[in-house]
Design a protein around this motif. Structure first.
Motif, PDB file in Angstrom:
ATOM      1  N   ILE A   1       6.606   7.259   9.155  1.00  0.00           N
ATOM      2  CA  ILE A   1       7.205   5.982   9.526  1.00  0.00           C
ATOM      3  C   ILE A   1       6.403   4.876   8.843  1.00  0.00           C
ATOM      4  O   ILE A   1       5.274   5.112   8.412  1.00  0.00           O
ATOM      5  CB  ILE A   1       7.228   5.747  11.056  1.00  0.00           C
ATOM      6  CG1 ILE A   1       5.803   5.720  11.631  1.00  0.00           C
ATOM      7  CG2 ILE A   1       8.104   6.794  11.752  1.00  0.00           C
ATOM      8  CD1 ILE A   1       5.728   5.267  13.079  1.00  0.00           C
ATOM      9  N   THR A   2       6.989   3.692   8.762  1.00  0.00           N
ATOM     10  CA  THR A   2       6.319   2.574   8.115  1.00  0.00           C
ATOM     11  C   THR A   2       6.421   1.338   9.004  1.00  0.00           C
ATOM     12  O   THR A   2       7.515   0.982   9.462  1.00  0.00           O
ATOM     13  CB  THR A   2       6.963   2.253   6.751  1.00  0.00           C
ATOM     14  OG1 THR A   2       6.929   3.432   5.951  1.00  0.00           O
ATOM     15  CG2 THR A   2       6.236   1.134   6.047  1.00  0.00           C
TER      16      THR A   2
ATOM     17  N   TRP B   1       8.435  -4.852  12.246  1.00  0.00           N
ATOM     18  CA  TRP B   1       9.389  -3.791  12.529  1.00  0.00           C
ATOM     19  C   TRP B   1       8.818  -2.460  12.056  1.00  0.00           C
ATOM     20  O   TRP B   1       7.843  -2.401  11.332  1.00  0.00           O
ATOM     21  CB  TRP B   1      10.731  -4.072  11.856  1.00  0.00           C
ATOM     22  CG  TRP B   1      10.672  -4.124  10.362  1.00  0.00           C
ATOM     23  CD1 TRP B   1      10.935  -3.093   9.489  1.00  0.00           C
ATOM     24  CD2 TRP B   1      10.327  -5.247   9.544  1.00  0.00           C
ATOM     25  NE1 TRP B   1      10.765  -3.516   8.187  1.00  0.00           N
ATOM     26  CE2 TRP B   1      10.398  -4.840   8.197  1.00  0.00           C
ATOM     27  CE3 TRP B   1       9.956  -6.567   9.808  1.00  0.00           C
ATOM     28  CZ2 TRP B   1      10.125  -5.690   7.129  1.00  0.00           C
ATOM     29  CZ3 TRP B   1       9.675  -7.407   8.747  1.00  0.00           C
ATOM     30  CH2 TRP B   1       9.768  -6.977   7.431  1.00  0.00           C
ATOM     31  N   VAL B   2       9.462  -1.374  12.509  1.00  0.00           N
ATOM     32  CA  VAL B   2       9.088  -0.033  12.091  1.00  0.00           C
ATOM     33  C   VAL B   2      10.322   0.609  11.458  1.00  0.00           C
ATOM     34  O   VAL B   2      11.423   0.509  11.992  1.00  0.00           O
ATOM     35  CB  VAL B   2       8.571   0.824  13.273  1.00  0.00           C
ATOM     36  CG1 VAL B   2       8.263   2.245  12.833  1.00  0.00           C
ATOM     37  CG2 VAL B   2       7.335   0.185  13.892  1.00  0.00           C
TER      38      VAL B   2
ATOM     39  N   LEU C   1      -1.764   6.696   6.843  1.00  0.00           N
ATOM     40  CA  LEU C   1      -1.829   7.268   5.499  1.00  0.00           C
ATOM     41  C   LEU C   1      -2.173   6.229   4.454  1.00  0.00           C
ATOM     42  O   LEU C   1      -2.867   6.530   3.483  1.00  0.00           O
ATOM     43  CB  LEU C   1      -0.482   7.912   5.130  1.00  0.00           C
ATOM     44  CG  LEU C   1      -0.004   9.045   6.026  1.00  0.00           C
ATOM     45  CD1 LEU C   1       1.386   9.493   5.603  1.00  0.00           C
ATOM     46  CD2 LEU C   1      -0.992  10.200   5.983  1.00  0.00           C
ATOM     47  N   GLU C   2      -1.663   5.026   4.654  1.00  0.00           N
ATOM     48  CA  GLU C   2      -1.838   3.976   3.659  1.00  0.00           C
ATOM     49  C   GLU C   2      -1.630   2.629   4.345  1.00  0.00           C
ATOM     50  O   GLU C   2      -0.772   2.495   5.206  1.00  0.00           O
ATOM     51  CB  GLU C   2      -0.784   4.189   2.568  1.00  0.00           C
ATOM     52  CG  GLU C   2      -0.793   3.233   1.445  1.00  0.00           C
ATOM     53  CD  GLU C   2       0.288   3.575   0.418  1.00  0.00           C
ATOM     54  OE1 GLU C   2       0.074   3.186  -0.727  1.00  0.00           O
ATOM     55  OE2 GLU C   2       1.305   4.201   0.748  1.00  0.00           O
TER      56      GLU C   2
ATOM     57  N   ARG D   1       1.733   2.767   6.438  1.00  0.00           N
ATOM     58  CA  ARG D   1       2.492   4.018   6.483  1.00  0.00           C
ATOM     59  C   ARG D   1       1.738   5.016   7.356  1.00  0.00           C
ATOM     60  O   ARG D   1       0.527   5.187   7.208  1.00  0.00           O
ATOM     61  CB  ARG D   1       2.672   4.559   5.066  1.00  0.00           C
ATOM     62  CG  ARG D   1       3.738   5.611   4.927  1.00  0.00           C
ATOM     63  CD  ARG D   1       4.117   5.829   3.469  1.00  0.00           C
ATOM     64  NE  ARG D   1       2.970   6.045   2.615  1.00  0.00           N
ATOM     65  CZ  ARG D   1       2.493   7.251   2.296  1.00  0.00           C
ATOM     66  NH1 ARG D   1       3.060   8.326   2.747  1.00  0.00           N
ATOM     67  NH2 ARG D   1       1.443   7.344   1.492  1.00  0.00           N
ATOM     68  N   TYR D   2       2.469   5.631   8.271  1.00  0.00           N
ATOM     69  CA  TYR D   2       1.881   6.589   9.216  1.00  0.00           C
ATOM     70  C   TYR D   2       2.551   7.955   9.102  1.00  0.00           C
ATOM     71  O   TYR D   2       3.758   8.041   8.827  1.00  0.00           O
ATOM     72  CB  TYR D   2       2.099   6.143  10.672  1.00  0.00           C
ATOM     73  CG  TYR D   2       1.401   4.904  11.098  1.00  0.00           C
ATOM     74  CD1 TYR D   2       0.079   4.924  11.518  1.00  0.00           C
ATOM     75  CD2 TYR D   2       2.074   3.685  11.122  1.00  0.00           C
ATOM     76  CE1 TYR D   2      -0.553   3.765  11.951  1.00  0.00           C
ATOM     77  CE2 TYR D   2       1.450   2.526  11.550  1.00  0.00           C
ATOM     78  CZ  TYR D   2       0.136   2.582  11.968  1.00  0.00           C
ATOM     79  OH  TYR D   2      -0.481   1.437  12.391  1.00  0.00           O
ATOM     80  N   ARG D   3       1.787   9.006   9.360  1.00  0.00           N
ATOM     81  CA  ARG D   3       2.344  10.339   9.592  1.00  0.00           C
ATOM     82  C   ARG D   3       2.397  10.514  11.106  1.00  0.00           C
ATOM     83  O   ARG D   3       1.469  10.162  11.831  1.00  0.00           O
ATOM     84  CB  ARG D   3       1.465  11.419   8.987  1.00  0.00           C
ATOM     85  CG  ARG D   3       1.943  12.839   9.368  1.00  0.00           C
ATOM     86  CD  ARG D   3       1.350  13.938   8.521  1.00  0.00           C
ATOM     87  NE  ARG D   3       1.931  13.834   7.177  1.00  0.00           N
ATOM     88  CZ  ARG D   3       1.213  13.628   6.069  1.00  0.00           C
ATOM     89  NH1 ARG D   3      -0.085  13.511   6.112  1.00  0.00           N
ATOM     90  NH2 ARG D   3       1.805  13.552   4.895  1.00  0.00           N
TER      91      ARG D   3
END
Length: 97
Positions: A24-25, A41-42, A74-75, A89-91
């Motif tokens: 997700i971001t 927002w996501v 992640l970033e 950015r997420y895992r």
């Protein structure tokens, strides 16, 4: 974990389980003048899904989910000239309780 964070976790989990990727971001921006607030927002696969999040959710709620291991950063990018312009950015770790 408070009720708002629990709701976010359930909604993120549902979107990721139904989709094809585990990322997700988070994004935020501000137009730079009042009366407009900072917008955030996501997204999942390029589409916003955080419209169903509790009204008062914040980036701190995602940080809380990161501390529990449910999210893994992640970033991250923050515009050096505009601290409201950011992208993270997420895992998502579905198996995390």
């Amino acid at each position: 974990m408070d009720e708002r964070v629990t709701v976010l976790k359930k909604q993120i989990r549902a979107v990721v389980v139904a989709g094809g990727t585990d990322e997700i971001t988070y994004q935020s921006e501000w137009l730079g003048y009042l009366p407009f607030p900072v917008d955030h927002w996501v997204e999942y696969q390029g589409k916003t899904f955080s419209g169903d999040f509790p009204f008062d959710w914040t980036l701190d709620d995602l940080a809380s989910l990161e501390r529990t291991g449910f999210l893994e950063k992640l970033e991250a990018y923050e515009n050096p000239e505009d601290r409201f312009d950011r992208c993270i950015r997420y895992r998502v770790h579905i198996g995390c309780a």
